[in-house]
Design a protein around this motif. Structure first.
Motif, PDB file in Angstrom:
ATOM      1  N   ASP A 159      12.063   5.372 -33.703  1.00  0.00           N
ATOM      2  CA  ASP A 159      13.337   5.585 -34.541  1.00  0.00           C
ATOM      3  C   ASP A 159      13.470   7.089 -34.377  1.00  0.00           C
ATOM      4  N   ILE A 160      12.518   7.870 -34.390  1.00  0.00           N
ATOM      5  CA  ILE A 160      12.705   9.335 -34.201  1.00  0.00           C
ATOM      6  C   ILE A 160      11.925   9.538 -32.813  1.00  0.00           C
ATOM      7  N   SER A 161      12.630  10.525 -31.714  1.00  0.00           N
ATOM      8  CA  SER A 161      11.944  10.681 -30.591  1.00  0.00           C
ATOM      9  C   SER A 161      10.814  11.325 -30.662  1.00  0.00           C
ATOM     10  N   VAL A 162       9.748  10.960 -30.237  1.00  0.00           N
ATOM     11  CA  VAL A 162       8.562  11.414 -30.194  1.00  0.00           C
ATOM     12  C   VAL A 162       8.269  12.384 -28.837  1.00  0.00           C
ATOM     13  N   SER A 163       7.943  13.577 -29.195  1.00  0.00           N
ATOM     14  CA  SER A 163       7.746  14.360 -27.915  1.00  0.00           C
ATOM     15  C   SER A 163       6.490  15.365 -27.990  1.00  0.00           C
ATOM     16  N   SER A 164       6.171  15.649 -26.854  1.00  0.00           N
ATOM     17  CA  SER A 164       4.827  16.660 -26.734  1.00  0.00           C
ATOM     18  C   SER A 164       4.920  17.749 -27.495  1.00  0.00           C
ATOM     19  N   THR A 165       6.186  18.569 -27.596  1.00  0.00           N
ATOM     20  CA  THR A 165       6.575  19.462 -28.053  1.00  0.00           C
ATOM     21  C   THR A 165       6.337  19.412 -29.765  1.00  0.00           C
ATOM     22  N   LYS A 166       6.898  18.525 -30.304  1.00  0.00           N
ATOM     23  CA  LYS A 166       6.721  18.097 -31.652  1.00  0.00           C
ATOM     24  C   LYS A 166       5.295  18.031 -32.053  1.00  0.00           C
ATOM     25  N   ILE A 167       4.436  17.495 -31.174  1.00  0.00           N
ATOM     26  CA  ILE A 167       2.799  17.267 -31.535  1.00  0.00           C
ATOM     27  C   ILE A 167       2.515  18.640 -31.455  1.00  0.00           C
ATOM     28  N   ARG A 168       2.728  19.288 -30.539  1.00  0.00           N
ATOM     29  CA  ARG A 168       2.096  20.787 -30.504  1.00  0.00           C
ATOM     30  C   ARG A 168       2.552  21.516 -31.914  1.00  0.00           C
ATOM     31  N   MET A 169       3.663  21.223 -31.977  1.00  0.00           N
ATOM     32  CA  MET A 169       3.962  22.067 -33.374  1.00  0.00           C
ATOM     33  C   MET A 169       3.290  21.683 -34.517  1.00  0.00           C
ATOM     34  N   ALA A 170       3.114  20.398 -34.732  1.00  0.00           N
ATOM     35  CA  ALA A 170       2.334  19.627 -35.896  1.00  0.00           C
ATOM     36  C   ALA A 170       1.091  20.149 -35.840  1.00  0.00           C
ATOM     37  N   LEU A 171       0.329  20.447 -34.441  1.00  0.00           N
ATOM     38  CA  LEU A 171      -0.888  20.734 -34.687  1.00  0.00           C
ATOM     39  C   LEU A 171      -1.225  22.351 -34.866  1.00  0.00           C
ATOM     40  N   LEU A 172      -0.366  23.202 -34.613  1.00  0.00           N
ATOM     41  CA  LEU A 172      -0.104  24.505 -34.915  1.00  0.00           C
ATOM     42  C   LEU A 172       0.106  24.827 -36.149  1.00  0.00           C
ATOM     43  N   GLU A 173       0.618  23.914 -37.063  1.00  0.00           N
ATOM     44  CA  GLU A 173       0.919  23.949 -38.641  1.00  0.00           C
ATOM     45  C   GLU A 173      -0.188  23.419 -39.257  1.00  0.00           C
ATOM     46  N   GLY A 174      -1.225  22.579 -38.636  1.00  0.00           N
ATOM     47  CA  GLY A 174      -2.133  22.174 -39.059  1.00  0.00           C
ATOM     48  C   GLY A 174      -1.893  20.501 -39.753  1.00  0.00           C
ATOM     49  N   ASP A 175      -0.864  20.143 -39.245  1.00  0.00           N
ATOM     50  CA  ASP A 175      -0.449  18.744 -39.467  1.00  0.00           C
ATOM     51  C   ASP A 175      -1.076  17.631 -38.913  1.00  0.00           C
TER      52      ASP A 175
END
Length: 309
Positions: A159-175
């Motif tokens: 429903d929301i577009s998953v991307s490698s960029t979003k995953i990188r951002m989550a990891l860099l934010e500790g999420d």
């Protein structure tokens, strides 16, 4: 899975059902596409094929790119093999390859080399020199050169577009929870256990110090994490600190894992550490004894978490 380290190395007597991309993370969006490829090759007349690239195109085309990747090339191979892909082509990406026009790519690679029956791609795929060609161009080429094109829509992926960029951002934010949700598995680090300062032993928290050889691997935000590893065919839980050890005036970033109820020599062994959940940020304590008290609290938190799994 057969692995080819260049487009020119690939050969097959069958036509291929193909997808292509960097597939960094091999996340749940990628898996939708990959599973569709496998599903379409249940007919034994065709073989599944993934074309990916190394180094990452941004490393080559953007002179000052500092992009960090979710997977090392060996980790990506493992993930693709688990999914069931039959053929993986890892092509060395360089400026010469990047200058191929869309039609040159279609004719010399997809048609002449891979003998494609069908190409399955994501909703936002672009290709050819300067990434100028899109799905409509690919469909036009398909009609001209007699191959099918299937597009996976955003809605099919999520429903929301998953991307490698979003995953990188989550990891860099500790999420870690969000990153793992998007990945469809626990993010992991792979490295060699090396000797550290061995301070942990003196406070009853011995650690395995992880050295990651690939400098392009993304290391999540500093902090304390709940982790697990498979060691000697057994699942072992623990907690991991990523950071600079400010309590003892550390100068360099380190990755240290304390495993629970575990006692074995891991020096020089390659281990994989899956990251389950982030407990807290790295802190500087006024004394080593206060650090030990916090580690004991962290261990209780981690054990309570893993008991619910």
């Amino acid at each position: 899975m057969k692995i080819f380290h260049s487009i020119n190395d690939f050969s097959s007597t069958k036509k291929t059902i193909l997808t292509l991309g960097t597939f960094d993370g091999v996340h749940i969006g990628h898996k939708k596409i990959l599973e569709r490829v496998i599903q379409k090759t249940k007919n034994e007349d065709y073989e599944s094929l993934v074309l990916t690239f190394f180094p990452h195109p941004r490393m080559v085309l953007q002179e000052h790119s500092d992009i960090k990747l979710l997977n090392t090339i060996n980790e990506k191979i493992d993930l693709l093999e688990q999914i069931g892909i039959e053929n993986l082509v890892i092509h060395p990406f360089d400026e010469t390859f990047s200058r191929l026009t869309a039609e040159e790519f279609v004719t010399t690679v997809l048609i002449d080399r891979f003998h494609i029956q069908k190409i399955i791609i994501g909703h936002d795929h672009r290709f050819g020199r300067n990434r100028t060609a899109n799905i409509d161009d690919l469909i036009t080429f398909g009609k001209e050169y007699d191959f099918e094109v299937e597009q996976i829509s955003v809605q099919e992926i999520n429903d929301i577009s998953v991307s490698s960029t979003k995953i990188r951002m989550a990891l860099l934010e500790g999420d870690m929870d969000l990153a793992n949700k998007y990945l469809g598995y626990e993010y992991f680090l792979t490295g060699i256990v090396v000797k550290g300062k061995q301070l942990g032993r003196t406070i009853n928290f011995p650690t395995a110090n992880l050295q990651i050889e690939e400098n392009y691997k993304l290391i999540p935000q500093n902090g304390v994490y709940i982790v697990k590893s498979i060691i000697n065919q057994k699942t072992v839980f623990g907690m991991m600190n990523i950071g600079f050890n400010p309590t003892v005036s550390g100068q360099n970033q380190s990755i240290e894992i304390h495993y629970f109820d575990f006692d074995a020599d891991l020096y020089s062994q390659k281990i994989r550490v899956s990251m389950l959940h982030r407990i807290r940020s790295e802190q500087k304590f006024e004394s080593v004894s206060l650090l030990k008290e916090q580690l004991e609290k962290d261990a209780l938190t981690a054990n309570a978490y893993t008991k619910k799994l």
